[in-house]
Scaffold this motif. Sequence first.
Motif, PDB file in Angstrom:
ATOM      1  N   ARG A  25       3.502  20.601 -23.792  1.00 32.79           N
ATOM      2  CA  ARG A  25       4.749  21.147 -23.253  1.00 32.79           C
ATOM      3  C   ARG A  25       5.928  20.752 -24.133  1.00 32.79           C
ATOM      4  O   ARG A  25       5.814  19.920 -25.015  1.00 32.79           O
ATOM      5  CB  ARG A  25       4.984  20.649 -21.825  1.00 32.79           C
ATOM      6  N   SER A  26       7.081  21.309 -23.866  1.00 30.08           N
ATOM      7  CA  SER A  26       8.276  21.038 -24.668  1.00 30.08           C
ATOM      8  C   SER A  26       9.064  19.848 -24.145  1.00 30.08           C
ATOM      9  O   SER A  26      10.152  19.575 -24.621  1.00 30.08           O
ATOM     10  CB  SER A  26       9.169  22.277 -24.690  1.00 30.08           C
ATOM     11  N   TYR A  27       8.526  19.112 -23.180  1.00 24.24           N
ATOM     12  CA  TYR A  27       9.200  17.936 -22.635  1.00 24.24           C
ATOM     13  C   TYR A  27       8.230  16.759 -22.634  1.00 24.24           C
ATOM     14  O   TYR A  27       7.039  16.917 -22.872  1.00 24.24           O
ATOM     15  CB  TYR A  27       9.727  18.220 -21.227  1.00 24.24           C
ATOM     16  N   ASP A  28       8.749  15.559 -22.370  1.00 23.79           N
ATOM     17  CA  ASP A  28       7.938  14.345 -22.398  1.00 23.79           C
ATOM     18  C   ASP A  28       6.760  14.442 -21.430  1.00 23.79           C
ATOM     19  O   ASP A  28       6.881  15.019 -20.352  1.00 23.79           O
ATOM     20  CB  ASP A  28       8.781  13.124 -22.003  1.00 23.79           C
ATOM     21  N   GLN A  29       5.646  13.867 -21.851  1.00 19.77           N
ATOM     22  CA  GLN A  29       4.439  13.836 -21.023  1.00 19.77           C
ATOM     23  C   GLN A  29       4.029  12.396 -20.787  1.00 19.77           C
ATOM     24  O   GLN A  29       4.286  11.518 -21.610  1.00 19.77           O
ATOM     25  CB  GLN A  29       3.293  14.573 -21.727  1.00 19.77           C
ATOM     26  N   TYR A  30       3.334  12.148 -19.679  1.00 18.35           N
ATOM     27  CA  TYR A  30       2.831  10.830 -19.333  1.00 18.35           C
ATOM     28  C   TYR A  30       1.316  10.917 -19.230  1.00 18.35           C
ATOM     29  O   TYR A  30       0.784  11.802 -18.565  1.00 18.35           O
ATOM     30  CB  TYR A  30       3.433  10.389 -17.996  1.00 18.35           C
ATOM     31  N   PHE A  31       0.603  10.023 -19.910  1.00 17.12           N
ATOM     32  CA  PHE A  31      -0.852   9.955 -19.850  1.00 17.12           C
ATOM     33  C   PHE A  31      -1.274   8.574 -19.399  1.00 17.12           C
ATOM     34  O   PHE A  31      -0.668   7.572 -19.781  1.00 17.12           O
ATOM     35  CB  PHE A  31      -1.487  10.227 -21.214  1.00 17.12           C
ATOM     36  N   ASP A  32      -2.324   8.512 -18.613  1.00 15.02           N
ATOM     37  CA  ASP A  32      -2.899   7.255 -18.162  1.00 15.02           C
ATOM     38  C   ASP A  32      -4.404   7.335 -18.399  1.00 15.02           C
ATOM     39  O   ASP A  32      -5.076   8.195 -17.827  1.00 15.02           O
ATOM     40  CB  ASP A  32      -2.601   7.036 -16.676  1.00 15.02           C
ATOM     41  N   CYS A  33      -4.924   6.476 -19.268  1.00 10.37           N
ATOM     42  CA  CYS A  33      -6.359   6.412 -19.510  1.00 10.37           C
ATOM     43  C   CYS A  33      -6.879   5.110 -18.924  1.00 10.37           C
ATOM     44  O   CYS A  33      -6.195   4.089 -18.970  1.00 10.37           O
ATOM     45  CB  CYS A  33      -6.673   6.476 -21.002  1.00 10.37           C
ATOM     46  N   ALA A  34      -8.087   5.131 -18.374  1.00 12.07           N
ATOM     47  CA  ALA A  34      -8.623   3.969 -17.681  1.00 12.07           C
ATOM     48  C   ALA A  34     -10.112   3.817 -17.941  1.00 12.07           C
ATOM     49  O   ALA A  34     -10.807   4.781 -18.264  1.00 12.07           O
ATOM     50  CB  ALA A  34      -8.381   4.100 -16.177  1.00 12.07           C
ATOM     51  N   LEU A  35     -10.585   2.574 -17.784  1.00 12.41           N
ATOM     52  CA  LEU A  35     -12.009   2.273 -17.780  1.00 12.41           C
ATOM     53  C   LEU A  35     -12.432   1.940 -16.365  1.00 12.41           C
ATOM     54  O   LEU A  35     -11.701   1.256 -15.640  1.00 12.41           O
ATOM     55  CB  LEU A  35     -12.323   1.071 -18.689  1.00 12.41           C
ATOM     56  N   TRP A  36     -13.609   2.397 -15.990  1.00  8.63           N
ATOM     57  CA  TRP A  36     -14.161   2.182 -14.654  1.00  8.63           C
ATOM     58  C   TRP A  36     -15.575   1.639 -14.777  1.00  8.63           C
ATOM     59  O   TRP A  36     -16.315   2.048 -15.673  1.00  8.63           O
ATOM     60  CB  TRP A  36     -14.243   3.500 -13.886  1.00  8.63           C
ATOM     61  N   ILE A  37     -15.951   0.722 -13.888  1.00  6.29           N
ATOM     62  CA  ILE A  37     -17.359   0.359 -13.703  1.00  6.29           C
ATOM     63  C   ILE A  37     -17.740   0.965 -12.371  1.00  6.29           C
ATOM     64  O   ILE A  37     -17.167   0.614 -11.327  1.00  6.29           O
ATOM     65  CB  ILE A  37     -17.579  -1.158 -13.668  1.00  6.29           C
ATOM     66  N   ASP A  38     -18.701   1.882 -12.435  1.00  6.96           N
ATOM     67  CA  ASP A  38     -19.070   2.666 -11.260  1.00  6.96           C
ATOM     68  C   ASP A  38     -17.786   3.277 -10.694  1.00  6.96           C
ATOM     69  O   ASP A  38     -17.159   4.051 -11.386  1.00  6.96           O
ATOM     70  CB  ASP A  38     -19.891   1.833 -10.284  1.00  6.96           C
ATOM     71  N   ASP A  39     -17.317   2.928  -9.497  1.00  6.70           N
ATOM     72  CA  ASP A  39     -16.110   3.537  -8.933  1.00  6.70           C
ATOM     73  C   ASP A  39     -14.922   2.581  -8.886  1.00  6.70           C
ATOM     74  O   ASP A  39     -13.972   2.807  -8.134  1.00  6.70           O
ATOM     75  CB  ASP A  39     -16.406   4.071  -7.525  1.00  6.70           C
ATOM     76  N   VAL A  40     -14.946   1.507  -9.672  1.00  9.66           N
ATOM     77  CA  VAL A  40     -13.877   0.504  -9.641  1.00  9.66           C
ATOM     78  C   VAL A  40     -13.128   0.513 -10.973  1.00  9.66           C
ATOM     79  O   VAL A  40     -13.734   0.310 -12.039  1.00  9.66           O
ATOM     80  CB  VAL A  40     -14.457  -0.911  -9.373  1.00  9.66           C
ATOM     81  N   LYS A  41     -11.803   0.735 -10.915  1.00  9.37           N
ATOM     82  CA  LYS A  41     -10.980   0.718 -12.133  1.00  9.37           C
ATOM     83  C   LYS A  41     -10.859  -0.722 -12.617  1.00  9.37           C
ATOM     84  O   LYS A  41     -10.509  -1.612 -11.859  1.00  9.37           O
ATOM     85  CB  LYS A  41      -9.596   1.287 -11.868  1.00  9.37           C
ATOM     86  N   ILE A  42     -11.167  -0.952 -13.901  1.00  7.25           N
ATOM     87  CA  ILE A  42     -11.111  -2.305 -14.442  1.00  7.25           C
ATOM     88  C   ILE A  42     -10.029  -2.476 -15.500  1.00  7.25           C
ATOM     89  O   ILE A  42      -9.665  -3.596 -15.837  1.00  7.25           O
ATOM     90  CB  ILE A  42     -12.477  -2.732 -15.019  1.00  7.25           C
ATOM     91  N   GLU A  43      -9.507  -1.400 -16.046  1.00  7.03           N
ATOM     92  CA  GLU A  43      -8.492  -1.494 -17.091  1.00  7.03           C
ATOM     93  C   GLU A  43      -7.822  -0.143 -17.250  1.00  7.03           C
ATOM     94  O   GLU A  43      -8.450   0.893 -17.070  1.00  7.03           O
ATOM     95  CB  GLU A  43      -9.130  -1.897 -18.421  1.00  7.03           C
ATOM     96  N   ASN A  44      -6.529  -0.158 -17.553  1.00 12.90           N
ATOM     97  CA  ASN A  44      -5.885   1.113 -17.868  1.00 12.90           C
ATOM     98  C   ASN A  44      -4.809   0.920 -18.922  1.00 12.90           C
ATOM     99  O   ASN A  44      -4.337  -0.181 -19.152  1.00 12.90           O
ATOM    100  CB  ASN A  44      -5.338   1.801 -16.623  1.00 12.90           C
ATOM    101  N   SER A  45      -4.466   2.012 -19.577  1.00 13.29           N
ATOM    102  CA  SER A  45      -3.443   2.034 -20.605  1.00 13.29           C
ATOM    103  C   SER A  45      -2.664   3.324 -20.427  1.00 13.29           C
ATOM    104  O   SER A  45      -3.250   4.402 -20.369  1.00 13.29           O
ATOM    105  CB  SER A  45      -4.087   1.982 -21.996  1.00 13.29           C
ATOM    106  N   ALA A  46      -1.376   3.204 -20.309  1.00 14.42           N
ATOM    107  CA  ALA A  46      -0.538   4.384 -20.071  1.00 14.42           C
ATOM    108  C   ALA A  46       0.405   4.583 -21.250  1.00 14.42           C
ATOM    109  O   ALA A  46       0.832   3.624 -21.891  1.00 14.42           O
ATOM    110  CB  ALA A  46       0.258   4.235 -18.787  1.00 14.42           C
ATOM    111  N   VAL A  47       0.731   5.832 -21.522  1.00  9.06           N
ATOM    112  CA  VAL A  47       1.652   6.145 -22.606  1.00  9.06           C
ATOM    113  C   VAL A  47       2.498   7.345 -22.194  1.00  9.06           C
ATOM    114  O   VAL A  47       2.022   8.254 -21.529  1.00  9.06           O
ATOM    115  CB  VAL A  47       0.902   6.435 -23.932  1.00  9.06           C
ATOM    116  N   GLN A  48       3.773   7.293 -22.542  1.00  3.83           N
ATOM    117  CA  GLN A  48       4.639   8.447 -22.357  1.00  3.83           C
ATOM    118  C   GLN A  48       4.804   9.086 -23.722  1.00  3.83           C
ATOM    119  O   GLN A  48       5.206   8.423 -24.684  1.00  3.83           O
ATOM    120  CB  GLN A  48       6.002   8.032 -21.804  1.00  3.83           C
ATOM    121  N   LEU A  49       4.426  10.355 -23.836  1.00  9.44           N
ATOM    122  CA  LEU A  49       4.473  11.036 -25.122  1.00  9.44           C
ATOM    123  C   LEU A  49       5.872  11.570 -25.381  1.00  9.44           C
ATOM    124  O   LEU A  49       6.339  12.474 -24.698  1.00  9.44           O
ATOM    125  CB  LEU A  49       3.458  12.171 -25.159  1.00  9.44           C
TER     126      LEU A  49
END
Length: 107
Positions: A25-49
């Motif tokens: 898009r022509s405006y800022d974007q937000y992304f959040d990537c995460a690691l999961w073990i089975d159904d439990v989030k164990i780590e995430n990293s977010a970035v605003q583009l």
Amino acid sequence: MTIAVVTLPAGSYAVSGQANVTNDRSYDQYFDCALWIDDVKIENSAVQLLVDPGVDVEISVQRIVILSSPGTVTMTCQGDLGEARQSSLIAVEVGPIHLSVDGVPAS
């Protein structure tokens, strides 16, 4: 959105995932990537583009994972209206884990 999945036997692993995310898009974007073990989030990293549309930015997540039984590690990425591509998820089995918090060995 699921980016990559790896099923592992019990053990200790250094896990690293990465994906190139694109601002569609022509405006800022937000992304959040995460690691999961089975159904439990164990780590995430977010970035605003804050980049021009169509420009890729690499986002990565890392974590030491200790599985007492077989499990599935999944990398997910969610964004407003961009996309994630050229992704990888690597799990390397390691020996005993020795932790340190602020330079002090953890027990």
